[in-house]
Design an enzyme around this catalytic site. Sequence first.
Site, short mmCIF file in Angstrom:
data_model
loop_
_atom_site.label_atom_id
_atom_site.label_comp_id
_atom_site.label_asym_id
_atom_site.label_seq_id
_atom_site.Cartn_x
_atom_site.Cartn_y
_atom_site.Cartn_z
N SER A 195 6.70 21.25 3.39
CA SER A 195 7.52 22.03 2.46
C SER A 195 8.98 21.87 2.85
O SER A 195 9.30 21.56 4.00
CB SER A 195 7.12 23.50 2.51
OG SER A 195 8.05 24.32 1.83
N TYR A 208 5.51 31.53 7.65
CA TYR A 208 5.31 30.33 6.84
C TYR A 208 6.27 29.22 7.27
O TYR A 208 5.87 28.06 7.44
CB TYR A 208 5.51 30.67 5.36
CG TYR A 208 5.24 29.51 4.43
CD1 TYR A 208 3.93 29.20 4.04
CD2 TYR A 208 6.27 28.71 3.94
CE1 TYR A 208 3.67 28.13 3.20
CE2 TYR A 208 6.01 27.64 3.10
CZ TYR A 208 4.72 27.37 2.73
OH TYR A 208 4.47 26.30 1.89
#
Length: 339
Positions: A195, A208
Amino acid sequence: MNIFVEFFLVMLKVCWAIVMAGFKWLIRPKEKSVAGQVCVITGAGGGLGRLFAKEFARRRATLVLWDINSHSNEETAEMVRQIYREQDNPMSKEGAVGGVEEVPPFQPQVYTYVLDVGKRESVYSTAEKVRREVGEVDLLINNAGVVSGHHLLECPDELIERTMVVNCHAHFWTTKAFLPKMLEMNHGHIVTVASSLGLFSTAGVEDYCASKFGAIGFHESLSHEIQASEKDGIKMTLVCPYLVDTGMFRGCRIRKEIEPFLPPLRPEFCVKQAMRAILTDQPMICTPRIVYMVNFMKSILPFEAIVCMYRFLGADKCMYPFLAQRKEAMNNNEAKNGI
């Protein structure tokens, strides 16, 4: 060799690498064939994993779908089978020869396995089962991912651990399971779906971001190890998309005046860009391209300058609406369970 001469030669190689990278950016390289190759996709039951499965099916790869949800995984498998059936119909596509595409002489198949990639014993046992039932793996797509959706001080320790295990540690287990044979054969391709939040961070998603930073660090170190072992037949691709509109971060918002220029990515676009990178052996793909620039600026600008830019873009608190929605949803579920 004299160190100054060697340094000069290294600089020439660096310049040549930059020129070749620019050449590949201007002229699209030919995509390699993955027909008949065995491709393992983790998190195949939905989102990007499902789209990856469909793209590889269109290229007639043999699919091995891993997911924790049996029903969702079987839904993806049925979509893959439908693609195979359409390809086997000689009238379904026009080809270059006689107006009909020639069907390859092999019949690709799809296999489904239900497991939790965060449990290494399950990963290792399932990998052994894949080798027995399907064969050796050519492509490994480390795609499975989760998000807790809590501020750090409100997040249960178990959810933090779960995020780290699935988003990062699982890459260690899957790679250890399949890489040895790739090294032996000097053939294979490992893809890390990370990501942009593994390149630069924002507030409210500490677990995350840490998990994706870890996954990227693992991928880069492994890439160097493979290069050091001189196994040029094993390729590595790192996929770093901006926020993808899969529902994982539903509610995330940047400044409303900026959002039309930087909206969440359509999943189909994200996967098509990633497939192009994978099939041309591109080491890294960031989508959209502005992610490259943001990552570069983060590396050279003072932290205070980054904070100013975040506040201007509304990126400093962009996750807060998402976190509020998750908290409200959890409170509603708890209220329902209490009735």
